[in-house]
Design a protein around this motif. Structure first.
Motif, PDB file in Angstrom:
ATOM      1  N   PRO A 159       0.813  -1.218   0.000  1.00  0.00           N
ATOM      2  CA  PRO A 159       0.000   0.000   0.000  1.00  0.00           C
ATOM      3  C   PRO A 159       0.847   1.269   0.000  1.00  0.00           C
ATOM      4  O   PRO A 159       1.982   1.277   0.472  1.00  0.00           O
ATOM      5  CB  PRO A 159      -0.822  -0.121   1.283  1.00  0.00           C
ATOM      6  CG  PRO A 159       0.012  -0.961   2.185  1.00  0.00           C
ATOM      7  CD  PRO A 159       0.709  -1.943   1.285  1.00  0.00           C
ATOM      8  N   GLU A 240      -6.899   1.597  -4.174  1.00  0.00           N
ATOM      9  CA  GLU A 240      -6.699   1.033  -2.838  1.00  0.00           C
ATOM     10  C   GLU A 240      -7.862   1.384  -1.929  1.00  0.00           C
ATOM     11  O   GLU A 240      -8.485   2.430  -2.073  1.00  0.00           O
ATOM     12  CB  GLU A 240      -5.409   1.597  -2.233  1.00  0.00           C
ATOM     13  CG  GLU A 240      -4.154   1.209  -2.970  1.00  0.00           C
ATOM     14  CD  GLU A 240      -2.908   1.641  -2.216  1.00  0.00           C
ATOM     15  OE1 GLU A 240      -2.656   1.065  -1.135  1.00  0.00           O
ATOM     16  OE2 GLU A 240      -2.232   2.552  -2.697  1.00  0.00           O
ATOM     17  N   PRO A 241      -8.125   0.503  -0.944  1.00  0.00           N
ATOM     18  CA  PRO A 241      -7.593  -0.863  -0.817  1.00  0.00           C
ATOM     19  C   PRO A 241      -8.523  -1.869  -1.499  1.00  0.00           C
ATOM     20  O   PRO A 241      -9.746  -1.744  -1.433  1.00  0.00           O
ATOM     21  CB  PRO A 241      -7.613  -1.085   0.701  1.00  0.00           C
ATOM     22  CG  PRO A 241      -8.810  -0.309   1.165  1.00  0.00           C
ATOM     23  CD  PRO A 241      -8.912   0.895   0.247  1.00  0.00           C
TER      24      PRO A 241
END
Length: 265
Positions: A159, A240-241
């Motif tokens: 991430p 994301e996510p």
């Protein structure tokens, strides 16, 4: 997330290729028998899978392999890393035990309880972890016997912002992180990766994640086994996510193709 799936698959490549694209964290599948030991409700489990899964990395590897002049082999985990994490040490050597994320996770990415205190992960190791490790060991041994060398390219993602479980989350988070090993990552392999991924804004070494995956039978012993971890910052190719992939996926697959082709004379 609870339907059945093969625990892992070895997808054959060209007989003369030494390269194994290893994709250990791309699946969201949690078998019902494993789900029973997880404390999260369905909504919380979906959120956790959004954070912990290296989404779409199996597709990146598949598209890369399809474009290679000499097709690499692919070893793909069919189950979520919430079942077992095949890249962890299964014993006290594993530093991620400090945050409950050894070979069998007991905590989430946000350090909440995933499994009950005192959970016995032994049956999961026996059913999933050890067969996976043995199959990967055989795959590497086959490349050594057939070609005389093996090159493991781990395909991961991470991430843009550090999650609470990360032990080294305060370091650099480059577009592409290259995880290395002093014994198994030769200079030419590292240089080829740096060149292949140069157009994405730069590469970095061993931050926020370090190291490579090599089966323990060969780890630190056999210099014929090369290894490199490719950690892609998720914002380059997905929302994301846990969201859908975007056009960056094709460009990253092409870069991975370039890397694999550079490793084959």
């Amino acid at each position: 997330m609870n339907h059945t799936a093969e625990p892992f698959r070895l997808l054959p490549g060209a007989a003369a290729s030494p390269v194994i694209l290893h994709v250990p964290h791309s699946s969201r599948v949690v078998p019902e028998s494993v789900r029973e030991g997880i404390l999260l409700d369905d909504a919380a489990l979906r959120r956790e899978l959004d954070h912990i899964t290296d989404s779409h990395t199996a597709e990146i590897a598949a598209r890369a392999a399809a474009g290679c002049a000499l097709t690499p082999w692919r070893f793909v985990n069919g189950l979520s890393r919430l079942v077992v994490d095949p890249e962890r040490f299964p014993d006290e050597r594993e530093e991620m035990l400090a945050v409950g994320m050894g070979a069998v996770y007991t905590r989430t990415t946000h350090r909440e309880r995933l499994r009950a205190d005192g959970f016995d992960g032994g049956p999961l190791l026996d059913r999933y972890f050890h067969p996976y490790a043995e199959a990967m060991t055989r795959a590497v041994a086959d490349r050594l016997e057939t070609v005389g060398r093996a090159v493991i390219i781990d395909v991961h993602s991470y991430p843009a912002r550090a999650l609470p479980y990360e032990l080294h989350g305060t370091g650099p988070r480059p577009p592409v992180c290259l995880g290395t090993d002093p014994f198994h990552t030769p200079a030419d392999l590292l240089a080829a990766a740096g060149k292949a991924f140069a157009d994405f804004g730069g590469t970095g070494l061993d931050s926020p994640f370090a190291g490579t995956y090599v089966p323990l039978r060969h780890y630190g012993r056999d210099p014929r086994v090369g290894a490199l971890m490719v950690e892609i910052r998720r914002a380059l190719y997905m929302s994301e996510p846990g969201g859908p992939a975007g056009p960056g996926l094709l460009a990253l697959a092409a870069a991975l193709t370039e890397l694999v082709d550079a490793l084959v004379p």
